[in-house]
Design a protein around this motif. Structure first.
Motif, PDB file in Angstrom:
ATOM      1  N   ALA A 131       0.866  -1.180   0.000  1.00 22.63           N
ATOM      2  CA  ALA A 131       0.000   0.000   0.000  1.00 22.63           C
ATOM      3  C   ALA A 131       0.901   1.228   0.000  1.00 22.63           C
ATOM      4  CB  ALA A 131      -0.895   0.001   1.234  1.00 22.63           C
ATOM      5  N   VAL A 132       0.546   2.213  -0.829  1.00 21.29           N
ATOM      6  CA  VAL A 132       1.282   3.471  -0.897  1.00 21.29           C
ATOM      7  C   VAL A 132       0.305   4.623  -0.700  1.00 21.29           C
ATOM      8  CG1 VAL A 132       3.109   2.569  -2.385  1.00 21.29           C
ATOM      9  CG2 VAL A 132       1.098   3.620  -3.412  1.00 21.29           C
ATOM     10  N   ARG A 133       0.829   5.788  -0.419  1.00 20.03           N
ATOM     11  CA  ARG A 133      -0.029   6.972  -0.288  1.00 20.03           C
ATOM     12  C   ARG A 133      -0.830   7.194  -1.563  1.00 20.03           C
ATOM     13  NH1 ARG A 133       4.533   9.669   0.001  1.00 20.03           N
ATOM     14  NH2 ARG A 133       3.690  11.231  -1.409  1.00 20.03           N
ATOM     15  N   GLY A 134      -2.006   7.733  -1.440  1.00 22.66           N
ATOM     16  CA  GLY A 134      -2.862   7.991  -2.589  1.00 22.66           C
ATOM     17  C   GLY A 134      -2.277   8.990  -3.562  1.00 22.66           C
ATOM     18  N   ASP A 135      -1.451   9.916  -3.068  1.00 19.58           N
ATOM     19  CA  ASP A 135      -0.871  10.933  -3.948  1.00 19.58           C
ATOM     20  C   ASP A 135       0.586  10.626  -4.306  1.00 19.58           C
ATOM     21  OD1 ASP A 135       0.201  11.358  -1.446  1.00 19.58           O
ATOM     22  OD2 ASP A 135      -0.100  13.526  -1.460  1.00 19.58           O
ATOM     23  N   ALA A 136       1.000   9.373  -4.153  1.00 21.42           N
ATOM     24  CA  ALA A 136       2.381   8.977  -4.478  1.00 21.42           C
ATOM     25  C   ALA A 136       2.644   9.153  -5.975  1.00 21.42           C
ATOM     26  CB  ALA A 136       2.636   7.542  -4.066  1.00 21.42           C
ATOM     27  N   THR A 137       3.820   9.628  -6.297  1.00 18.04           N
ATOM     28  CA  THR A 137       4.207   9.805  -7.694  1.00 18.04           C
ATOM     29  C   THR A 137       4.696   8.479  -8.267  1.00 18.04           C
ATOM     30  OG1 THR A 137       6.500  10.330  -7.171  1.00 18.04           O
ATOM     31  CG2 THR A 137       4.942  12.179  -7.213  1.00 18.04           C
ATOM     32  N   VAL A 138       4.849   8.431  -9.573  1.00 16.55           N
ATOM     33  CA  VAL A 138       5.361   7.224 -10.235  1.00 16.55           C
ATOM     34  C   VAL A 138       6.747   6.882  -9.701  1.00 16.55           C
ATOM     35  CG1 VAL A 138       6.074   6.252 -12.441  1.00 16.55           C
ATOM     36  CG2 VAL A 138       3.976   7.594 -12.300  1.00 16.55           C
ATOM     37  N   ALA A 139       7.588   7.879  -9.514  1.00 18.50           N
ATOM     38  CA  ALA A 139       8.937   7.644  -9.010  1.00 18.50           C
ATOM     39  C   ALA A 139       8.903   7.068  -7.590  1.00 18.50           C
ATOM     40  CB  ALA A 139       9.749   8.935  -9.034  1.00 18.50           C
ATOM     41  N   GLU A 140       7.997   7.557  -6.744  1.00 18.57           N
ATOM     42  CA  GLU A 140       7.883   7.042  -5.376  1.00 18.57           C
ATOM     43  C   GLU A 140       7.378   5.598  -5.369  1.00 18.57           C
ATOM     44  OE1 GLU A 140       6.966  11.179  -2.962  1.00 18.57           O
ATOM     45  OE2 GLU A 140       5.303  10.077  -3.867  1.00 18.57           O
ATOM     46  N   ILE A 141       6.414   5.296  -6.232  1.00 18.68           N
ATOM     47  CA  ILE A 141       5.902   3.930  -6.329  1.00 18.68           C
ATOM     48  C   ILE A 141       6.997   2.992  -6.824  1.00 18.68           C
ATOM     49  CG2 ILE A 141       4.298   2.423  -7.567  1.00 18.68           C
ATOM     50  CD1 ILE A 141       2.290   4.763  -7.468  1.00 18.68           C
ATOM     51  N   ARG A 142       7.747   3.424  -7.835  1.00 19.08           N
ATOM     52  CA  ARG A 142       8.849   2.614  -8.359  1.00 19.08           C
ATOM     53  C   ARG A 142       9.882   2.335  -7.267  1.00 19.08           C
ATOM     54  NH1 ARG A 142      10.775   5.811 -12.540  1.00 19.08           N
ATOM     55  NH2 ARG A 142       9.124   4.971 -13.843  1.00 19.08           N
ATOM     56  N   GLU A 143      10.199   3.331  -6.455  1.00 23.31           N
ATOM     57  CA  GLU A 143      11.168   3.156  -5.381  1.00 23.31           C
ATOM     58  C   GLU A 143      10.645   2.194  -4.309  1.00 23.31           C
ATOM     59  OE1 GLU A 143      14.891   3.852  -3.573  1.00 23.31           O
ATOM     60  OE2 GLU A 143      14.130   4.177  -5.594  1.00 23.31           O
ATOM     61  N   CYS A 144       9.350   2.290  -3.965  1.00 22.08           N
ATOM     62  CA  CYS A 144       8.756   1.364  -2.985  1.00 22.08           C
ATOM     63  C   CYS A 144       8.815  -0.071  -3.486  1.00 22.08           C
ATOM     64  CB  CYS A 144       7.307   1.758  -2.697  1.00 22.08           C
ATOM     65  SG  CYS A 144       7.135   3.243  -1.709  1.00 22.08           S
ATOM     66  N   VAL A 145       8.526  -0.288  -4.757  1.00 26.59           N
ATOM     67  CA  VAL A 145       8.585  -1.633  -5.339  1.00 26.59           C
ATOM     68  C   VAL A 145      10.024  -2.139  -5.324  1.00 26.59           C
ATOM     69  CG1 VAL A 145       8.313  -2.940  -7.486  1.00 26.59           C
ATOM     70  CG2 VAL A 145       6.503  -1.384  -6.737  1.00 26.59           C
ATOM     71  N   ARG A 146      10.965  -1.280  -5.681  1.00 30.45           N
ATOM     72  CA  ARG A 146      12.370  -1.671  -5.729  1.00 30.45           C
ATOM     73  C   ARG A 146      12.900  -2.052  -4.347  1.00 30.45           C
ATOM     74  NH1 ARG A 146      17.381   0.115  -5.203  1.00 30.45           N
ATOM     75  NH2 ARG A 146      16.863   2.178  -4.450  1.00 30.45           N
ATOM     76  N   LEU A 147      12.456  -1.356  -3.303  1.00 30.70           N
ATOM     77  CA  LEU A 147      12.957  -1.596  -1.954  1.00 30.70           C
ATOM     78  C   LEU A 147      12.157  -2.634  -1.175  1.00 30.70           C
ATOM     79  CD1 LEU A 147      13.741   2.081  -0.903  1.00 30.70           C
ATOM     80  CD2 LEU A 147      15.354   0.311  -1.650  1.00 30.70           C
ATOM     81  N   HIS A 148      11.061  -3.122  -1.720  1.00 27.53           N
ATOM     82  CA  HIS A 148      10.196  -4.064  -1.003  1.00 27.53           C
ATOM     83  C   HIS A 148      10.925  -5.376  -0.732  1.00 27.53           C
ATOM     84  CE1 HIS A 148       6.489  -5.904   0.319  1.00 27.53           C
ATOM     85  NE2 HIS A 148       6.714  -6.923  -0.494  1.00 27.53           N
ATOM     86  N   ARG A 149      10.972  -5.777   0.543  1.00 32.03           N
ATOM     87  CA  ARG A 149      11.676  -7.004   0.902  1.00 32.03           C
ATOM     88  C   ARG A 149      10.893  -7.889   1.868  1.00 32.03           C
ATOM     89  NH1 ARG A 149      14.219  -5.981  -2.922  1.00 32.03           N
ATOM     90  NH2 ARG A 149      16.353  -5.309  -3.057  1.00 32.03           N
ATOM     91  N   SER A 150      10.109  -7.312   2.774  1.00 29.75           N
ATOM     92  CA  SER A 150       9.503  -8.112   3.835  1.00 29.75           C
ATOM     93  C   SER A 150       8.081  -8.538   3.484  1.00 29.75           C
ATOM     94  CB  SER A 150       9.484  -7.308   5.135  1.00 29.75           C
ATOM     95  OG  SER A 150       8.717  -6.140   4.948  1.00 29.75           O
ATOM     96  N   GLY A 151       7.544  -9.455   4.272  1.00 24.82           N
ATOM     97  CA  GLY A 151       6.177  -9.901   4.081  1.00 24.82           C
ATOM     98  C   GLY A 151       6.105 -11.306   3.516  1.00 24.82           C
TER      99      GLY A 151
END
Length: 77
Positions: A36-56
């Motif tokens: 889940a990301v913030r509703g106003d997240a930019t494409v660059a922020e979403i890309r960075e969250c996906v790139r850094l995702h490790r847990s779960g």
């Protein structure tokens, strides 16, 4: 990071007034992940969250040629 497919939901309004989006993707090895990301997240922020995702939890989708559907794909919203 190479991914096979990615889908971002429309903004979802929470009861307490904040907004979020659900990001789902399948990487090249067939592993499904979502965050889940913030509703106003930019494409660059979403890309960075996906790139850094490790847990779960991790779920592996397999490409079985014997199944009629073939490759596993995310449905279009």
């Amino acid at each position: 990071m190479k991914i096979r497919g990615c889908r971002v939901s429309a903004p979802l309004m929470q009861l307490w007034g904040e907004c979020c989006r659900i990001v789902e993707w399948i990487d090249r090895s067939g592993e499904y992940s979502c965050i889940a990301v913030r509703g106003d997240a930019t494409v660059a922020e979403i890309r960075e969250c996906v790139r850094l995702h490790r847990s779960g939890q991790r779920h592996t989708l397999t490409d079985d040629p014997a199944t009629p559907a073939g490759r596993v794909r995310l449905r279009r919203a």
